[in-house]
Write an enzyme that holds these catalytic residues in place. Structure first.
Site, PDB file in Angstrom:
ATOM      1  N   GLY A 154      39.917  70.231  30.615  1.00  0.00           N
ATOM      2  CA  GLY A 154      40.463  70.292  29.253  1.00  0.00           C
ATOM      3  C   GLY A 154      41.969  70.173  29.169  1.00  0.00           C
ATOM      4  N   ASN A 206      35.799  64.209  28.222  1.00  0.00           N
ATOM      5  CA  ASN A 206      35.299  64.905  27.030  1.00  0.00           C
ATOM      6  C   ASN A 206      36.440  65.269  26.089  1.00  0.00           C
ATOM      7  OD1 ASN A 206      34.059  66.545  25.135  1.00  0.00           O
ATOM      8  ND2 ASN A 206      33.069  67.877  26.567  1.00  0.00           N
ATOM      9  N   THR A 207      37.284  66.244  26.505  1.00  0.00           N
ATOM     10  CA  THR A 207      38.294  66.802  25.597  1.00  0.00           C
ATOM     11  C   THR A 207      39.187  65.743  24.963  1.00  0.00           C
ATOM     12  OG1 THR A 207      38.333  68.836  26.867  1.00  0.00           O
ATOM     13  CG2 THR A 207      40.246  68.417  25.489  1.00  0.00           C
ATOM     14  N   LYS A 266      23.799  68.708  36.147  1.00  0.00           N
ATOM     15  CA  LYS A 266      25.172  68.776  36.626  1.00  0.00           C
ATOM     16  C   LYS A 266      25.483  70.253  36.848  1.00  0.00           C
ATOM     17  CE  LYS A 266      29.897  68.231  35.180  1.00  0.00           C
ATOM     18  NZ  LYS A 266      30.692  68.311  33.964  1.00  0.00           N
ATOM     19  N   ALA A 286      37.184  66.040  35.465  1.00  0.00           N
ATOM     20  CA  ALA A 286      37.893  66.908  34.516  1.00  0.00           C
ATOM     21  C   ALA A 286      39.381  66.607  34.512  1.00  0.00           C
ATOM     22  CB  ALA A 286      37.670  68.375  34.870  1.00  0.00           C
ATOM     23  N   GLY A 287      39.984  66.802  33.358  1.00  0.00           N
ATOM     24  CA  GLY A 287      41.441  66.703  33.244  1.00  0.00           C
ATOM     25  C   GLY A 287      41.953  65.340  32.839  1.00  0.00           C
TER      26      GLY A 287
END
Lengths: 339, 268
Positions: free
Chosen positions: B170, B218-219, B109, B196-197
């Site tokens: 994040g 993830n976050t 990635k 993301a986000g």
């Protein structure tokens, strides 16, 4: 950006609720951007030779202390000892002597360190861009350089002679390091040396300028407090625990993604309680004497400053895990070295 | 409870997600940073039936001095090494090659960020790295800012998927870039993975409803009080969103449909 009045209002405010509010905000931002992780590093002091006269420092050239500079063989012994603790990020330090610890000496140290560690940072005298570039090519990932104080008059008062007395040469060093390609740059102020609020604002401005000019660098901040060496009193003001706590919160709130270091100058209680509030990186198992890990472990010489948290790297890792933090040992590997 | 997932493909007329000939039945991808312990990460993977995780090479101890993160990732899970920390194409390429040499496979990635304040991906450098690594035989999944032209270039460069950000990495802000991601979903023929986000299961479900092929989180999981519950919630939400997409969810309407005020007169 905060104004000086706002910073002073926060630092001087005795309202406990304000402190709690700052802490809550800082904690939430830290969790969001760093999760429950703390990066660990260990310093190795290579030399205490110094050609500058900084009134507050135990290594200063006017102090009658035993001067030691590690040979390549001695460095390796120190590195082996630290590496055995599992630490992967090493901070190599020297006093500020261009003669005793020239570029070639530093490069030799870095070459040795590459065999033991995945990340190498240096905290040494400021240099020219070309020299930083040579160090970067040799495998240095990060540079730590504190302005100590941004008050140029006070700076002159405490940096009496030597290259360090050149305020501007030091001020522009982070920019030269960034131009040379350095990946990590740590800025800091020596709390107690001058007005904390004024210095904090100038540090923030400096960081803001660096972020705009060199956005690719990962920045960190440090807030060492002035400790007395040999009973001499050099501090202009005493920065108490509450003020340090608020300073760390303000740094986190204003710079959400910036790393914040906490060294073993701080005691166990402060270090344990600052976990997760804003701090993202801690030194562990530190010895601030030259050769202190293996060569001269009996403390036969003066350290640069007194350590308040003498727990081993292993003990710190266990503590972090017990408190629900993942100790990060490997966070980068120098891809320059793979060429 | 062990793996609670059902494959939507078993229930409705769906095809599994295929990336470079590899079939994924679970469209929920996990990032591995920020967890408070590696054991917790491992439990999240096992309890949600995750089939692919991304790990930053910078966090893998190649010499295995410490407890290695890879020991906590089941062998059945596809390892997608990412180039976190790369500031340009050259660094990303170097990281990908190191990863391959170290035996972590040829999937990568690409993450290239030359801005430590906003952590926005650099599309230009990402395209360059994708082109070179694809030619070298890597299966490249590039993380990108949702820009149509850049996405088209990534397709030409040989990308296996396109991974647009939903919002700042994040940030838990969700699909701030919704309209631009929709453009990519409409125009780009590769799998679109929102990367993301994404901060809540409902946001993940929504990303799937509008037609994303997968979601990477993830976050929001790693920093939750109970990451395992939240991971399961995300997994279920991704599945729910996929079913809603396949079932062609009717459009939202502001009010009840009255008559035909504009054209009704024609029929009177």
């Amino acid at each position: 950006m905060l104004t000086i009045k706002e910073i002073k209002n926060i630092l001087l405010n005795s309202d406990r609720l304000l402190t709690e509010k700052l802490a809550g905000e800082a904690k939430s931002i830290t969790e969001q951007f760093f999760g429950r992780t703390i990066s660990l590093y260990t310093p190795i002091y290579l030399s205490n030779y110094c050609s500058s006269h900084c009134t507050y420092c135990g290594f200063n050239s006017h102090n009658k202390i035993k001067r030691i500079k590690l040979s390549l063989e001695e460095m390796r012994r120190e590195m082996e000892k630290v590496s055995a603790t599992g630490i992967e990020h090493i901070l190599l330090l020297t006093g500020e002597s261009y003669e005793a610890t020239p570029l070639e000496y530093l490069k030799a140290a870095v070459n040795a360190a590459k065999e033991y560690f995945s990340v190498i940072s240096l905290e040494v005298h400021p240099m020219e861009t070309a020299e930083y570039r040579e160090l970067f090519s040799s495998g240095v990932d990060g540079i730590t350089i504190y302005q100590e104080t941004y008050d140029s008059i006070r700076y002159k008062e405490v940096h009496l002679s030597g290259k360090k007395s050149d305020y501007n040469f030091r001020l522009n060093a982070p920019e030269r390091a960034a131009a040379a390609g350095m990946r990590y740059i740590t800025l800091g102020i020596l709390l107690g040396l001058s007005d904390a609020a004024e210095d904090l604002l100038e540090l923030f401005r400096h960081l803001e300028y660096m972020e705009k000019t060199y956005p690719g660098v990962e920045y960190s901040l440090s807030f060492p407090r002035l400790r007395n060496i040999k009973g001499k009193e050099f501090a202009r003001s005493d920065i108490d625990d509450i003020t340090l706590f608020k300073i760390i919160c303000l740094a986190r709130i204003n710079f959400p993604r910036v790393g914040i270091n906490l060294s073993t100058r701080e005691n166990q209680n402060m270090r344990d309680n600052l976990l997760g509030i804003g701090v993202t990186r801690m030194s562990a198992g530190s010895n601030t004497s030259v050769g202190g890990y293996d060569i001269n472990p009996a403390n036969s010489q003066e350290p640069q400053f007194d350590i308040k948290d003498s727990r081993s790297a292993e003990a710190i890792m266990a503590l972090l895990k017990a408190k629900g933090f993942d100790p990060i040992l490997t966070d980068w590997r120098s891809i320059n070295r793979q060429q | 409870m062990e793996n609670v997932r059902n494959n939507p493909a078993e229930n409705v007329d769906d095809k599994p997600l295929i990336i470079a000939d590899t079939i994924f039945n679970n469209r929920f991808f996990l990032g591995t940073g920020k967890f408070k312990s590696k054991q917790e990460l491992e439990t999240c993977i096992k309890k949600t039936g995750i089939e692919i995780v991304t790990v930053a090479l910078r966090r893998i101890d190649l010499e295995r001095h410490e407890e290695n993160i890879l020991e906590y990732i089941p062998h059945s899970v596809k390892l997608l090494v990412n180039t976190s920390g790369a500031r340009n194409a050259e660094e990303a390429i170097r990281i990908a090659r190191i990863s391959k040499e170290a035996g972590y496979g040829n999937w990568v990635k690409i993450e290239i960020m030359n801005d430590s304040k906003y952590l926005l991906p650099d599309n230009n450098e990402t395209i360059k790295a994708t082109e070179i690594l694809s030619k070298e035989g890597f299966v490249v999944l590039p993380y990108m800012f949702p820009d149509l032209y850049a996405a088209r270039e990534l397709v030409k460069a040989g990308a296996a998927t396109v991974m647009p950000l939903g919002s700042f990495i994040g940030s838990n802000q969700g699909l701030k870039a919704e309209e631009f991601i929709k453009v990519l979903i409409n125009e780009i023929d590769l799998p679109i993975i929102v990367d993301a986000g994404i901060g809540s299961p409902s946001q993940a479900a929504y990303a799937m409803e509008i037609g994303a092929d997968a979601v990477l989180v993830n976050t929001a999981i790693a920093t939750a009080s109970d990451p395992v519950s939240i991971a399961r919630a995300f997994s279920l939400a991704v599945e729910a969103g996929r079913l809603a997409y396949l079932g062609k969810l009717p459009k939202e309407k502001n009010k009840g449909n009255a008559s035909s005020p504009l054209s009704g007169f024609l029929y009177e």
